[in-house]
Design a protein around this motif. Structure first.
Motif, PDB file in Angstrom:
ATOM      1  N   TRP B  79      14.664   5.005  12.961  1.00  0.00           N
ATOM      2  CA  TRP B  79      13.642   5.053  11.921  1.00  0.00           C
ATOM      3  C   TRP B  79      12.674   3.881  11.993  1.00  0.00           C
ATOM      4  O   TRP B  79      11.900   3.665  11.090  1.00  0.00           O
ATOM      5  CB  TRP B  79      14.316   5.065  10.545  1.00  0.00           C
ATOM      6  CG  TRP B  79      15.360   6.115  10.455  1.00  0.00           C
ATOM      7  CD1 TRP B  79      16.694   5.934  10.433  1.00  0.00           C
ATOM      8  CD2 TRP B  79      15.150   7.528  10.432  1.00  0.00           C
ATOM      9  NE1 TRP B  79      17.339   7.136  10.390  1.00  0.00           N
ATOM     10  CE2 TRP B  79      16.425   8.127  10.392  1.00  0.00           C
ATOM     11  CE3 TRP B  79      14.011   8.350  10.440  1.00  0.00           C
ATOM     12  CZ2 TRP B  79      16.591   9.503  10.357  1.00  0.00           C
ATOM     13  CZ3 TRP B  79      14.197   9.722  10.390  1.00  0.00           C
ATOM     14  CH2 TRP B  79      15.471  10.288  10.351  1.00  0.00           C
ATOM     15  N   LYS B  80      12.714   3.124  13.118  1.00  0.00           N
ATOM     16  CA  LYS B  80      11.881   1.925  13.186  1.00  0.00           C
ATOM     17  C   LYS B  80      10.410   2.271  13.152  1.00  0.00           C
ATOM     18  O   LYS B  80       9.612   1.588  12.543  1.00  0.00           O
ATOM     19  CB  LYS B  80      12.186   1.156  14.484  1.00  0.00           C
ATOM     20  CG  LYS B  80      12.663  -0.269  14.226  1.00  0.00           C
ATOM     21  CD  LYS B  80      12.400  -1.246  15.339  1.00  0.00           C
ATOM     22  CE  LYS B  80      13.263  -1.061  16.556  1.00  0.00           C
ATOM     23  NZ  LYS B  80      13.296  -2.239  17.432  1.00  0.00           N
ATOM     24  N   ASN B  81      10.008   3.317  13.872  1.00  0.00           N
ATOM     25  CA  ASN B  81       8.582   3.568  14.013  1.00  0.00           C
ATOM     26  C   ASN B  81       8.098   4.702  13.134  1.00  0.00           C
ATOM     27  O   ASN B  81       6.984   5.159  13.282  1.00  0.00           O
ATOM     28  CB  ASN B  81       8.247   3.881  15.480  1.00  0.00           C
ATOM     29  CG  ASN B  81       8.673   2.769  16.388  1.00  0.00           C
ATOM     30  OD1 ASN B  81       8.518   1.615  16.029  1.00  0.00           O
ATOM     31  ND2 ASN B  81       9.240   3.101  17.534  1.00  0.00           N
ATOM     32  N   LYS B  82       8.957   5.157  12.203  1.00  0.00           N
ATOM     33  CA  LYS B  82       8.526   6.253  11.348  1.00  0.00           C
ATOM     34  C   LYS B  82       7.670   5.689  10.227  1.00  0.00           C
ATOM     35  O   LYS B  82       7.723   4.512   9.906  1.00  0.00           O
ATOM     36  CB  LYS B  82       9.743   6.957  10.754  1.00  0.00           C
ATOM     37  CG  LYS B  82      10.662   7.544  11.782  1.00  0.00           C
ATOM     38  CD  LYS B  82      10.579   9.026  11.837  1.00  0.00           C
ATOM     39  CE  LYS B  82      11.337   9.529  13.047  1.00  0.00           C
ATOM     40  NZ  LYS B  82      11.597  10.942  13.029  1.00  0.00           N
ATOM     41  N   GLU B  83       6.918   6.599   9.595  1.00  0.00           N
ATOM     42  CA  GLU B  83       6.108   6.190   8.454  1.00  0.00           C
ATOM     43  C   GLU B  83       6.557   6.951   7.228  1.00  0.00           C
ATOM     44  O   GLU B  83       6.941   8.107   7.308  1.00  0.00           O
ATOM     45  CB  GLU B  83       4.631   6.475   8.736  1.00  0.00           C
ATOM     46  CG  GLU B  83       4.038   5.487   9.726  1.00  0.00           C
ATOM     47  CD  GLU B  83       2.523   5.498   9.677  1.00  0.00           C
ATOM     48  OE1 GLU B  83       1.925   4.555  10.186  1.00  0.00           O
ATOM     49  OE2 GLU B  83       1.959   6.450   9.100  1.00  0.00           O
ATOM     50  N   CYS B  84       6.495   6.267   6.053  1.00  0.00           N
ATOM     51  CA  CYS B  84       6.900   6.924   4.812  1.00  0.00           C
ATOM     52  C   CYS B  84       5.707   6.960   3.873  1.00  0.00           C
ATOM     53  O   CYS B  84       4.843   6.098   3.910  1.00  0.00           O
ATOM     54  CB  CYS B  84       8.029   6.158   4.131  1.00  0.00           C
ATOM     55  SG  CYS B  84       9.182   5.431   5.275  1.00  0.00           S
ATOM     56  N   SER B  92       0.494   5.777   3.194  1.00  0.00           N
ATOM     57  CA  SER B  92       1.460   5.931   4.273  1.00  0.00           C
ATOM     58  C   SER B  92       1.828   4.538   4.782  1.00  0.00           C
ATOM     59  O   SER B  92       0.982   3.812   5.274  1.00  0.00           O
ATOM     60  CB  SER B  92       0.842   6.780   5.383  1.00  0.00           C
ATOM     61  OG  SER B  92       1.784   6.991   6.388  1.00  0.00           O
ATOM     62  N   ILE B  93       3.101   4.140   4.629  1.00  0.00           N
ATOM     63  CA  ILE B  93       3.531   2.784   4.980  1.00  0.00           C
ATOM     64  C   ILE B  93       4.548   2.862   6.118  1.00  0.00           C
ATOM     65  O   ILE B  93       5.338   3.807   6.167  1.00  0.00           O
ATOM     66  CB  ILE B  93       4.208   2.104   3.758  1.00  0.00           C
ATOM     67  CG1 ILE B  93       3.375   2.344   2.503  1.00  0.00           C
ATOM     68  CG2 ILE B  93       4.440   0.638   4.010  1.00  0.00           C
ATOM     69  CD1 ILE B  93       2.150   1.505   2.385  1.00  0.00           C
ATOM     70  N   ALA B  94       4.555   1.849   7.001  1.00  0.00           N
ATOM     71  CA  ALA B  94       5.576   1.776   8.056  1.00  0.00           C
ATOM     72  C   ALA B  94       6.949   1.548   7.433  1.00  0.00           C
ATOM     73  O   ALA B  94       7.082   0.871   6.417  1.00  0.00           O
ATOM     74  CB  ALA B  94       5.243   0.611   8.997  1.00  0.00           C
ATOM     75  N   ALA B  95       7.981   2.130   8.057  1.00  0.00           N
ATOM     76  CA  ALA B  95       9.327   2.122   7.464  1.00  0.00           C
ATOM     77  C   ALA B  95       9.837   0.713   7.209  1.00  0.00           C
ATOM     78  O   ALA B  95      10.437   0.425   6.185  1.00  0.00           O
ATOM     79  CB  ALA B  95      10.287   2.880   8.363  1.00  0.00           C
ATOM     80  N   SER B  96       9.597  -0.221   8.139  1.00  0.00           N
ATOM     81  CA  SER B  96      10.141  -1.565   7.959  1.00  0.00           C
ATOM     82  C   SER B  96       9.397  -2.361   6.904  1.00  0.00           C
ATOM     83  O   SER B  96       9.895  -3.355   6.408  1.00  0.00           O
ATOM     84  CB  SER B  96      10.133  -2.311   9.284  1.00  0.00           C
ATOM     85  OG  SER B  96       8.850  -2.188   9.885  1.00  0.00           O
ATOM     86  N   ARG B  97       8.191  -1.926   6.550  1.00  0.00           N
ATOM     87  CA  ARG B  97       7.460  -2.619   5.501  1.00  0.00           C
ATOM     88  C   ARG B  97       7.575  -1.896   4.170  1.00  0.00           C
ATOM     89  O   ARG B  97       6.969  -2.300   3.184  1.00  0.00           O
ATOM     90  CB  ARG B  97       5.947  -2.693   5.874  1.00  0.00           C
ATOM     91  CG  ARG B  97       5.636  -3.449   7.132  1.00  0.00           C
ATOM     92  CD  ARG B  97       6.110  -4.863   7.063  1.00  0.00           C
ATOM     93  NE  ARG B  97       5.633  -5.563   5.862  1.00  0.00           N
ATOM     94  CZ  ARG B  97       6.207  -6.655   5.362  1.00  0.00           C
ATOM     95  NH1 ARG B  97       7.258  -7.160   5.940  1.00  0.00           N
ATOM     96  NH2 ARG B  97       5.715  -7.232   4.273  1.00  0.00           N
TER      97      ARG B  97
END
Lengths: 104, 179
Positions: B79-84, B92-97
Motif C-alpha cells: 500500500w506504499k504507493n496507493k492513494e486514498c 486524493s492523498i498518498a497513503a503514507s501521508r
C-alpha cells in the motif's frame, strides 16, 4: 476411651493444620511445589504422563473428554510414577522444615 | 495422651514422618491436578495434538525468507504507493501521508490545536491594527500589567501565566498593607 482417642486425633489435626499454615505463610509450600514440578519435568515424568493422557483422550474421544476423566485416569498413575530420588529429596526438605518449625 | 517418657520422642518422630509423607502426598496430587488442567485446556483449545503433525504438513508453516515478504509470506509494502480519498475534504492523498493529513483535516491531532491557536493570534493582530488607534487611551490603561502583549505577535502561554501571577501578587500585597 473413645473420648481420649478423639482428643488425640483432633490434637494431631490441629498440629497438622498449624504446620500447613506455616508452610504457606513462609512461602515454603510454593517453593516445594516449584521444586517438585521442576524435578518431575527433568525426570521425564511429565512426558510419560502426557503420553498416557493421549491414550485416555483417544479412548474417550477428543470432543467428550472431561477434567474428571483425566483426573481419575491420570492421578493414580501419576502418584506411582514419581521417581524415588525425587520423593527422597522432597521428603528431606520437608523434614528439615518440620524439625525447625514443628512445636513439640 | 497416655505415653511413657522414653517413647515420647520416637512416637513424635513417627508422627512427624507421617506428616511429612502427607505433605508430600498433597504436593504430588497438586502436580497431577496441574497437569490434568493443562492437558484439558490444550485439548479444548485444540493445540494438544499439534506436535504430532507429519513432516509434510509442517513444511507449509516454515518461516519464509524472501525479499519483499514477511515471515508469513505476505506482501507488506503493498500500500506504499496507493492513494486514498480523504472523506473530509475529498482530496486524493498518498497513503503514507494520509494519517497526518487526517489529523489536521479533522482537527484532532496533538499539533492541530496548536496550529489553529497560532493562526487565530496572527489573524487577530493583522485585523486589529486599524482599530487600535481610536481606542488608544483604553488600550494604554488595559495594558499596564500586560507588558509586551501588544508588541508580540504570538501570545504564548507563559506570558499569560506571568500576567496572572503578577496580578495575584499585587492583590496580595494590597491586602497585607491594608491590614
Amino acid at each position: 476411651m473413645d473420648h481420649t482417642v478423639s482428643k488425640i486425633m483432633s490434637k494431631d489435626y490441629q498440629m497438622k493444620a498449624a504446620i500447613n499454615q506455616k508452610l504457606i505463610e513462609m512461602g515454603e509450600r510454593e517453593r516445594l511445589k516449584e521444586l517438585l514440578r521442576a524435578k518431575l519435568v527433568e525426570s521425564g515424568w511429565k512426558d510419560q504422563l502426557k503420553a498416557h493422557c493421549k491414550d485416555v483422550i483417544r479412548e474417550k474421544g477428543l470432543e467428550h473428554v472431561t477434567v474428571e476423566d483425566l483426573v481419575t485416569e491420570v492421578t493414580p498413575k501419576g502418584r506411582a510414577l514419581v521417581p524415588d530420588s525425587v520423593k527422597k529429596e522432597l521428603l528431606q526438605r520437608i523434614r528439615a522444615f518440620l524439625a525447625q518449625h514443628a512445636a513439640l | 495422651m497416655k505415653m511413657e517418657e522414653g517413647s515420647v520422642s520416637s512416637l513424635d518422630n513417627s508422627k512427624l514422618e507421617g506428616m511429612a509423607q502427607d505433605i508430600l502426598s498433597e504436593l504430588v496430587e497438586d502436580a497431577c491436578l496441574g497437569l490434568c488442567f493443562e492437558v484439558h485446556r490444550a485439548v479444548k483449545q485444540g493445540y494438544f495434538f499439534l506436535d504430532d503433525t507429519d513432516q509434510e504438513s509442517m513444511r507449509d508453516f516454515e518461516i519464509v525468507d524472501q525479499p519483499g515478504l514477511d515471515v508469513f509470506g505476505q506482501v507488506y509494502n503493498q500500500w506504499k504507493n496507493k492513494e486514498c480519498v480523504c472523506p473530509n475534504c475529498s482530496r486524493s492523498i498518498a497513503a503514507s501521508r494520509f494519517a497526518p493529513h487526517l489529523e489536521k483535516c479533522l482537527g484532532m491531532g496533538r499539533n492541530s490545536s496548536r496550529i489553529a491557536n497560532r493562526r487565530i493570534v496572527t489573524g487577530n493582530n493583522t485585523n486589529n491594527k486599524s482599530e487600535s488607534d481610536q481606542e488608544d487611551n483604553d488600550d494604554v490603561n488595559d495594558n499596564d500589567w500586560s507588558y509586551g502583549a501588544e508588541k508580540k505577535a504570538k501570545k504564548r502561554k507563559s506570558d499569560k501565566v506571568n500576567i496572572l501571577l503578577t496580578l495575584c501578587c499585587c492583590y496580595c500585597y494590597f491586602f497585607y498593607f491594608n491590614e
